[in-house]
Write an enzyme that holds these catalytic residues in place. Structure first.
Site, mmCIF file in Angstrom:
data_model
loop_
_atom_site.group_PDB
_atom_site.id
_atom_site.type_symbol
_atom_site.label_atom_id
_atom_site.label_comp_id
_atom_site.label_asym_id
_atom_site.label_seq_id
_atom_site.Cartn_x
_atom_site.Cartn_y
_atom_site.Cartn_z
ATOM 1 N N ASN A 109 57.614 48.325 14.629
ATOM 2 C CA ASN A 109 56.940 47.080 14.246
ATOM 3 C C ASN A 109 55.835 46.792 15.248
ATOM 4 O O ASN A 109 55.921 47.205 16.407
ATOM 5 C CB ASN A 109 57.956 45.926 14.271
ATOM 6 N N HIS A 111 54.017 43.580 17.081
ATOM 7 C CA HIS A 111 54.262 42.160 17.337
ATOM 8 C C HIS A 111 53.144 41.628 18.234
ATOM 9 O O HIS A 111 52.800 42.264 19.236
ATOM 10 C CB HIS A 111 55.624 41.989 18.014
ATOM 11 N N SER A 138 52.448 44.365 21.125
ATOM 12 C CA SER A 138 53.426 45.398 21.447
ATOM 13 C C SER A 138 53.834 46.123 20.171
ATOM 14 O O SER A 138 53.998 45.490 19.126
ATOM 15 C CB SER A 138 54.702 44.777 22.042
ATOM 16 N N ASP A 147 62.532 41.339 17.158
ATOM 17 C CA ASP A 147 61.512 41.738 18.139
ATOM 18 C C ASP A 147 62.141 42.260 19.432
ATOM 19 O O ASP A 147 61.568 42.109 20.519
ATOM 20 C CB ASP A 147 60.562 40.563 18.449
HETATM 21 C C1 GRF Z 1 49.722 40.845 13.019
HETATM 22 O O1 GRF Z 1 49.261 39.953 13.982
HETATM 23 C C2 GRF Z 1 51.001 41.487 13.468
HETATM 24 O O2 GRF Z 1 51.085 41.677 14.840
HETATM 25 C C3 GRF Z 1 52.030 40.476 13.041
HETATM 26 O O3 GRF Z 1 51.566 39.963 11.825
HETATM 27 C C4 GRF Z 1 50.148 40.120 11.756
HETATM 28 C C5 GRF Z 1 49.870 40.909 10.529
HETATM 29 O O4 GRF Z 1 48.506 41.025 10.243
HETATM 30 N N1 GRF Z 1 53.336 41.103 12.962
HETATM 31 P P1 GRF Z 1 48.013 42.089 9.167
HETATM 32 O O5 GRF Z 1 48.737 41.780 7.859
HETATM 33 O O6 GRF Z 1 48.348 43.446 9.682
HETATM 34 O O7 GRF Z 1 46.555 41.855 9.036
#
Ligand code: GRF
Length: 190
Positions: A109, A111, A138, A147
């Site tokens: 993932n 984050h 991260s 997370d």
């Molecule tokens: C990103 O900031 C990611 O880190 C978080 O959700 C957001 C998703 O944005 N988990 P996108 O859909 O990839 O534009």
């Protein structure tokens, strides 16, 4: 894509990280290929983009289905597409312990914080409120703890005077788009 690791990307929204993974995967020397883009939101903007690129897609709303049946369908779609590694990219649903166990050490993932700081939501607002000098993002392995899995890679982004959650989010997002493809490539080749 014979010798490339087959990656399934789960999204819920605009999918800009998914797009970064897809674009990186087009390089001849990229060790992964995007085998499926799946979403819990049939109207996700990222899904429309994936379709426009002729990528394999799968969309299913859990509404009315219940979590077990919904996750079973996602699992089946991933396996049918031959997916070996699952990349969450703005996927806004908590995976059940059973799903995580079935894909143990195969789900990553991204984050938007420097984990272990600021798990969960509103990461940028909390970093600014705390007076942090840097924020960032991260990439981590997904475990049953939100997370919480092993961190595979991080990128730092300075917090500037006058930053609010939106301006910081925008700069961190640009860092995410560089970090995720690079870290995923390392992960699938380790
Ligand atoms: C990103 O900031 C990611 O880190 C978080 O959700 C957001 C998703 O944005 N988990 P996108 O859909 O990839 O534009």
């Amino acid at each position: 894509m014979a010798d490339k690791t087959r990656v399934g990307v789960l999204i819920s929204g605009r999918g800009s990280n998914m797009i970064a993974l897809v674009e990186a995967s087009r390089a001849a020397d990229c060790p992964y290929a995007i085998a499926l883009v799946a979403s819990d939101k049939p109207d996700a903007a990222g899904l429309a983009w994936a379709r426009s690129q002729d990528l394999a897609t799968f969309a299913l709303s859990p509404r009315g289905l219940g979590k077990p049946a919904y996750e079973a369908a996602i699992d089946a779609a991933l396996r049918e597409a031959g997916v070996e590694v699952v990349a969450l990219a703005g996927y806004m649903r908590l995976l059940s312990d059973g799903f995580v166990a079935a894909w143990r050490d195969k789900i990553v993932n991204i984050h938007p914080s420097l984990l272990p700081k600021y798990k969960g939501l509103d990461t940028h607002g909390r970093a600014i409120a705390a007076g942090d000098a840097v924020g960032g993002c991260s990439v981590h392995v997904v475990t049953e703890e939100l997370d919480g899995g092993v961190v595979l890679g991080q990128a730092e982004v300075p917090i500037l005077a006058g930053d609010d959650a939106d301006t910081l989010a925008e700069r961190v997002l640009a860092a995410e788009h560089a970090l995720y493809p690079k870290t995923l490539a390392e992960f699938v080749t380790r």
